[in-house]
Scaffold this motif. Structure first.
Motif, PDB file in Angstrom:
ATOM      1  N   TYR A 150      -0.183   3.051   5.122  1.00  0.00           N
ATOM      2  CA  TYR A 150      -0.311   1.950   4.166  1.00  0.00           C
ATOM      3  C   TYR A 150      -1.568   1.130   4.426  1.00  0.00           C
ATOM      4  N   THR A 151      -1.847   0.905   5.695  1.00  0.00           N
ATOM      5  CA  THR A 151      -3.038   0.129   6.031  1.00  0.00           C
ATOM      6  C   THR A 151      -4.305   0.815   5.536  1.00  0.00           C
ATOM      7  N   GLY A 152      -4.370   2.142   5.687  1.00  0.00           N
ATOM      8  CA  GLY A 152      -5.571   2.873   5.290  1.00  0.00           C
ATOM      9  C   GLY A 152      -5.653   3.180   3.809  1.00  0.00           C
ATOM     10  N   ALA A 153      -4.496   3.317   3.135  1.00  0.00           N
ATOM     11  CA  ALA A 153      -4.506   3.751   1.731  1.00  0.00           C
ATOM     12  C   ALA A 153      -4.054   2.655   0.771  1.00  0.00           C
ATOM     13  N   ARG A 154      -3.966   1.430   1.242  1.00  0.00           N
ATOM     14  CA  ARG A 154      -3.453   0.335   0.408  1.00  0.00           C
ATOM     15  C   ARG A 154      -4.212   0.199  -0.909  1.00  0.00           C
ATOM     16  N   GLN A 155      -5.522   0.229  -0.852  1.00  0.00           N
ATOM     17  CA  GLN A 155      -6.317   0.056  -2.066  1.00  0.00           C
ATOM     18  C   GLN A 155      -6.059   1.177  -3.057  1.00  0.00           C
ATOM     19  N   MET A 156      -5.947   2.389  -2.568  1.00  0.00           N
ATOM     20  CA  MET A 156      -5.676   3.531  -3.440  1.00  0.00           C
ATOM     21  C   MET A 156      -4.300   3.406  -4.100  1.00  0.00           C
ATOM     22  N   ILE A 157      -3.307   2.981  -3.339  1.00  0.00           N
ATOM     23  CA  ILE A 157      -1.965   2.808  -3.888  1.00  0.00           C
ATOM     24  C   ILE A 157      -1.989   1.766  -4.997  1.00  0.00           C
ATOM     25  N   PHE A 158      -2.674   0.648  -4.776  1.00  0.00           N
ATOM     26  CA  PHE A 158      -2.753  -0.419  -5.769  1.00  0.00           C
ATOM     27  C   PHE A 158      -3.464   0.048  -7.039  1.00  0.00           C
ATOM     28  N   GLU A 159      -4.518   0.836  -6.879  1.00  0.00           N
ATOM     29  CA  GLU A 159      -5.309   1.258  -8.037  1.00  0.00           C
ATOM     30  C   GLU A 159      -4.534   2.173  -8.970  1.00  0.00           C
ATOM     31  N   HIS A 160      -3.520   2.867  -8.456  1.00  0.00           N
ATOM     32  CA  HIS A 160      -2.800   3.850  -9.257  1.00  0.00           C
ATOM     33  C   HIS A 160      -1.351   3.429  -9.510  1.00  0.00           C
ATOM     34  N   ALA A 161      -1.137   2.127  -9.632  1.00  0.00           N
ATOM     35  CA  ALA A 161       0.198   1.613  -9.954  1.00  0.00           C
ATOM     36  C   ALA A 161       0.047   0.329 -10.753  1.00  0.00           C
ATOM     37  N   ALA A 162       1.118  -0.076 -11.406  1.00  0.00           N
ATOM     38  CA  ALA A 162       1.093  -1.281 -12.227  1.00  0.00           C
ATOM     39  C   ALA A 162       1.153  -2.524 -11.351  1.00  0.00           C
ATOM     40  N   ALA A 163       0.546  -3.603 -11.856  1.00  0.00           N
ATOM     41  CA  ALA A 163       0.470  -4.847 -11.098  1.00  0.00           C
ATOM     42  C   ALA A 163       1.837  -5.398 -10.684  1.00  0.00           C
ATOM     43  N   PRO A 164       2.871  -5.363 -11.549  1.00  0.00           N
ATOM     44  CA  PRO A 164       4.179  -5.896 -11.120  1.00  0.00           C
ATOM     45  C   PRO A 164       4.794  -5.136  -9.945  1.00  0.00           C
ATOM     46  N   LEU A 165       4.528  -3.830  -9.819  1.00  0.00           N
ATOM     47  CA  LEU A 165       4.987  -3.094  -8.646  1.00  0.00           C
ATOM     48  C   LEU A 165       4.184  -3.489  -7.416  1.00  0.00           C
ATOM     49  N   ASP A 177       3.052  -5.821  -0.311  1.00  0.00           N
ATOM     50  CA  ASP A 177       2.669  -6.368   0.988  1.00  0.00           C
ATOM     51  C   ASP A 177       3.867  -6.987   1.703  1.00  0.00           C
ATOM     52  N   LYS A 178       4.741  -7.658   0.958  1.00  0.00           N
ATOM     53  CA  LYS A 178       5.954  -8.195   1.580  1.00  0.00           C
ATOM     54  C   LYS A 178       6.828  -7.066   2.110  1.00  0.00           C
ATOM     55  N   ALA A 179       6.974  -5.994   1.299  1.00  0.00           N
ATOM     56  CA  ALA A 179       7.767  -4.842   1.740  1.00  0.00           C
ATOM     57  C   ALA A 179       7.161  -4.222   2.997  1.00  0.00           C
ATOM     58  N   PHE A 180       5.836  -4.164   3.050  1.00  0.00           N
ATOM     59  CA  PHE A 180       5.168  -3.622   4.231  1.00  0.00           C
ATOM     60  C   PHE A 180       5.450  -4.479   5.467  1.00  0.00           C
ATOM     61  N   ASP A 181       5.379  -5.794   5.298  1.00  0.00           N
ATOM     62  CA  ASP A 181       5.672  -6.692   6.419  1.00  0.00           C
ATOM     63  C   ASP A 181       7.118  -6.519   6.892  1.00  0.00           C
ATOM     64  N   ASP A 182       8.037  -6.368   5.948  1.00  0.00           N
ATOM     65  CA  ASP A 182       9.444  -6.173   6.307  1.00  0.00           C
ATOM     66  C   ASP A 182       9.648  -4.846   7.024  1.00  0.00           C
ATOM     67  N   PHE A 183       8.981  -3.800   6.520  1.00  0.00           N
ATOM     68  CA  PHE A 183       9.111  -2.483   7.158  1.00  0.00           C
ATOM     69  C   PHE A 183       8.558  -2.506   8.581  1.00  0.00           C
ATOM     70  N   ARG A 184       7.408  -3.133   8.740  1.00  0.00           N
ATOM     71  CA  ARG A 184       6.796  -3.196  10.073  1.00  0.00           C
ATOM     72  C   ARG A 184       7.688  -3.982  11.038  1.00  0.00           C
ATOM     73  N   ARG A 185       8.362  -5.011  10.537  1.00  0.00           N
ATOM     74  CA  ARG A 185       9.247  -5.812  11.389  1.00  0.00           C
ATOM     75  C   ARG A 185      10.531  -5.057  11.742  1.00  0.00           C
ATOM     76  N   LEU A 227      10.316   0.749   2.789  1.00  0.00           N
ATOM     77  CA  LEU A 227       9.337   1.836   2.731  1.00  0.00           C
ATOM     78  C   LEU A 227       9.152   2.321   1.304  1.00  0.00           C
ATOM     79  N   ASN A 228      10.246   2.512   0.584  1.00  0.00           N
ATOM     80  CA  ASN A 228      10.155   2.944  -0.802  1.00  0.00           C
ATOM     81  C   ASN A 228       9.410   1.913  -1.645  1.00  0.00           C
ATOM     82  N   THR A 229       9.692   0.641  -1.445  1.00  0.00           N
ATOM     83  CA  THR A 229       9.062  -0.413  -2.238  1.00  0.00           C
ATOM     84  C   THR A 229       7.569  -0.499  -1.977  1.00  0.00           C
ATOM     85  N   MET A 230       7.140  -0.245  -0.746  1.00  0.00           N
ATOM     86  CA  MET A 230       5.716  -0.350  -0.438  1.00  0.00           C
ATOM     87  C   MET A 230       4.928   0.886  -0.869  1.00  0.00           C
ATOM     88  N   LEU A 231       5.611   2.027  -1.092  1.00  0.00           N
ATOM     89  CA  LEU A 231       4.891   3.251  -1.444  1.00  0.00           C
ATOM     90  C   LEU A 231       5.135   3.739  -2.874  1.00  0.00           C
TER      91      LEU A 231
END
Length: 447
Positions: A11-26, A31-39, A147-151
């Motif tokens: 996620y850290t390395g591909a975050r920009q790519m994930i954002f570019e190919h998904a809708a803004a509301p998703l 980032d919150k989901a990523f923080d929760d997953f990491r915790r 994990l599902n929410t962040m990816l």
């Protein structure tokens, strides 16, 4: 083993790519989901709801992901003919985690009903989408959901507006296709507004002999006096890993039927969290699981009665052969003030060989004093007296064994109210017990 490290780096390395190919509301919740997953990290067997499946081991292998959303060159309507005969469904496809829009069915849906790409709906109806998305699937509580929410970049949207009844069953076929080992993160959002009704049949299939890891999060909102029937059938292969989390919220006098049917799989972990939030809500849950070889199927349910006069019924049955393992952990929680609750939970299991293993844990937690709640669980083998009775009447041992297994599993199938689907499942279950591949006639993908 700490498998979460590779997903944190991904996620850290591909975050920009994930954002570019998904809708803004998703993207707003990633980032919150990523923080929760990491915790949180992946749950261990010490976590009560994950004690029967090693989640960390499932996510350890290195899978590819289609983060650039490259198109899959296939017309599933021509290649895939696994529709249930005579059911006359409105047929849609999700290829990996992408809603197939190139060749949509000609069937007419009632006015206002939406069956569409989740990404498309999020772009065209951002306020309505934000009202529901990730409201039930809380990333702070569960690492797999986080994990599902962040990816997840796409999935399926089902929206039925107020007082609209969809008479024809909506069938969605989830196809896993890839030339390499692949991870798929699919999202489903179902909104059934006040007085509306819909029947959904989800069928999971694999089209290629590759290792697949599929995470799926389904959120379903069922409003006052609304009705949802959700049937989920899995016919994948031994190299498939499926981790599915279903979250359902029911309001006043709503009705939900949810059935899972596992006929072919590798490793399957199904979680269901259902909340009866409005007075007079009713739910009926069923599971029919058939497993052999080294297959593993784990169903975990949590039914929370939050309001008065609500009813829940659960019936899960497993037939395990060879070295298969099964697990069922079901909990009914009756909250304070949820008087006049009626709940029945039943888990019955058949181990056809000494090597098969079944783990069962039914639970009740009650904080109200005017309720009728019961639960029961059994694990046994084929009835020797019944086998002897049939052998005495000229029925071979193999056929007698087949008939007893069919009869055992048939009780769950009998609770399915769609007649053609019920008949089709009886046929598929018989083929499964006979050891035949359950390929439908005319299906080019599965051959």
């Amino acid at each position: 083993m700490n498998s979460e490290k590779q997903y944190i780096e991904l996620y850290t390395g591909a975050r920009q790519m994930i954002f570019e190919h998904a809708a803004a509301p998703l993207n707003a919740l990633r980032d919150k989901a990523f923080d929760d997953f990491r915790r949180l990290g992946f749950p261990t067997s010490k976590v009560e709801r994950y004690k029967y499946t090693d989640i960390d081991a499932l996510f350890a292998p290195n899978y590819g992901l289609n983060l650039k959303r490259l198109p899959i060159p296939v017309n599933p309507y021509d290649a895939f003919k696994c529709d249930v005969p005579n059911l006359s469904t409105s047929l849609y496809f999700v290829v990996n985690d992408q809603f197939h829009t190139q060749h949509l069915p000609k069937s007419h849906l009632p006015e206002g009903v939406v069956i569409d790409s989740l990404c498309s709906f999020a772009s065209t109806h951002p306020q309505l989408f934000a009202q529901y998305y990730a409201r039930l699937a809380r990333t702070e509580d569960d690492a797999v959901t986080a994990l599902n929410t962040m990816l997840a970049q796409d999935g399926l949207m089902v929206y039925v507006p107020r007082n609209v009844v969809v008479d024809r069953c909506v069938q969605v076929i989830n196809i896993l296709r890839s030339d390499v080992d692949l991870m798929v993160n699919r999202r489903v959002l179902i909104v059934v507004e006040e007085g509306a009704a819909v029947k959904l049949l989800f069928c999971d299939h694999t089209a290629d002999d590759r290792r697949f890891l599929a995470t799926q999060v389904i959120e379903a909102f069922v409003a006052d006096n609304a009705s949802l029937e959700l049937y989920c059938m899995e016919e994948t292969h031994a190299r498939n890993v499926r981790v599915s989390n279903v979250f359902i919220d029911q309001q006043r006098s709503s009705r939900v039927k949810h059935h899972v049917i596992t006929l072919h799989n590798g490793i399957t972990r199904n979680r269901l969290d259902l909340s009866l939030s409005g007075e007079g809500a009713e739910c009926e849950l069923g599971g029919c699981i058939i497993a052999d070889k080294q297959q593993h199927v784990d169903n975990n349910t949590l039914i929370t009665h939050r309001a008065c006069h609500c009813t829940s019924n659960q019936l899960y049955k497993y037939v395990l052969d060879e070295h298969a393992t099964g697990a069922f952990a079901g909990k009914v929680l009756v909250a304070p003030g949820a008087q006049k609750t009626a709940s029945q939970m039943t888990n019955q299991n058949l181990t056809a060989t000494p090597q098969a293993r079944m783990y069962t844990q039914p639970m009740l937690e009650i904080y109200a004093d005017d309720v009728k709640c019961a639960h029961g669980s059994t694990v046994g083998q084929l009835n020797d007296a019944a086998m002897f009775y049939m052998r005495q009447r000229g029925i071979s041992q193999a056929e007698a064994r087949l008939l007893l297994q069919q009869a055992f599993a048939g009780e769950v199938i009998d609770h399915i109210h769609l007649d053609p689907l019920r008949d089709r499942l009886r046929y598929l279950v018989e083929k499964r017990f006979r050891g035949e591949l359950s390929k439908c006639a005319g299906c080019k993908l599965c051959k």
